[in-house]
Design an enzyme around this catalytic site. Structure first.
Site, PDB file in Angstrom:
ATOM      1  CG  HIS A 107      -1.971  -0.983   1.282  1.00  0.00           C
ATOM      2  ND1 HIS A 107      -2.159  -1.805   2.376  1.00  0.00           N
ATOM      3  CD2 HIS A 107      -2.922  -1.340   0.390  1.00  0.00           C
ATOM      4  CE1 HIS A 107      -3.179  -2.601   2.153  1.00  0.00           C
ATOM      5  NE2 HIS A 107      -3.662  -2.345   0.942  1.00  0.00           N
ATOM      6  CB  SER A 164      -4.531  -6.560   4.203  1.00  0.00           C
ATOM      7  OG  SER A 164      -4.039  -5.288   3.891  1.00  0.00           O
ATOM      8  CE  LYS A 186     -13.164  -6.267   1.312  1.00  0.00           C
ATOM      9  NZ  LYS A 186     -11.903  -5.722   0.772  1.00  0.00           N
ATOM     10  NE  ARG A 241      -2.685  -8.233  -4.239  1.00  0.00           N
ATOM     11  CZ  ARG A 241      -3.707  -8.120  -3.409  1.00  0.00           C
ATOM     12  NH1 ARG A 241      -3.585  -7.416  -2.321  1.00  0.00           N
ATOM     13  NH2 ARG A 241      -4.842  -8.723  -3.631  1.00  0.00           N
TER      14      ARG A 241
END
Length: 172
Positions: A20, A135, A44, A97
């Site tokens: 990030h 994450s 989430k 990514r």
């Protein structure tokens, strides 16, 4: 005189990673002011509260801000394009990514363009050394007692360890 360009980099940042931070640093080269937008996103089931995530992001970007780079960290709990418009953004920055990220991000960018065609979505590819960091993986490694220091700042590593201990979920 040109108008200052504001960009929004949205995410859950649960927790913020070195990946990030790489996107944040690179995004500040294409906008004059970057708003790092921490999504409330309670659906989430984040490990950290919204306030904690905002605090961690602020701590990680503090060295950049100290260098005079214009970064603001804010939470939001509304449609991204409405938030972006509310802060005067002309750009939404998204990190990619892998190819697997692209399809979802491409669809989201298309929907966002329909909602507000004035705001452009810009994709930044993750740097080679950060492409594998997420994450989710960081939390999994930390939960199982692994070394997360290569993936997050020392403060985030410390806070993750404390959070796992507090919730009694290390090593499950």
């Amino acid at each position: 005189m040109s108008k200052a360009r504001t960009g929004v980099y949205p995410g859950t940042f649960d927790p913020i990673t070195k990946g990030h931070m790489d996107i944040i640093q690179r995004a500040t080269r294409i906008v004059d002011h970057l708003v790092v937008a921490v999504a409330r996103n309670d659906g989430k089931g984040p490990l950290f509260s919204t306030d904690e995530r905002v605090e961690l992001v602020r701590a990680d970007v503090a060295p950049l801000v100290a260098q005079g780079i214009s970064i603001e960290v804010r939470s939001f709990d509304m449609l991204l394009m409405n938030f972006a418009a509310s802060v005067g953004a002309t750009t939404v920055v998204r990190g990619l990514r892998a190819v697997s990220d692209f399809e979802y991000e491409f669809q989201m960018a298309g929907m966002n363009a329909k909602i507000n065609p004035v705001i452009e979505t810009v994709f930044l590819m993750a740097s080679d050394r950060y492409q594998f960091i997420s994450s989710r993986f960081v939390k999994e490694i930390g939960r199982l007692g692994g070394d997360i220091a290569p993936f997050v700042s020392p403060l985030v590593a410390k806070r993750l360890t404390e959070q796992f201990a507090r919730k009694g979920i290390v090593g499950e």
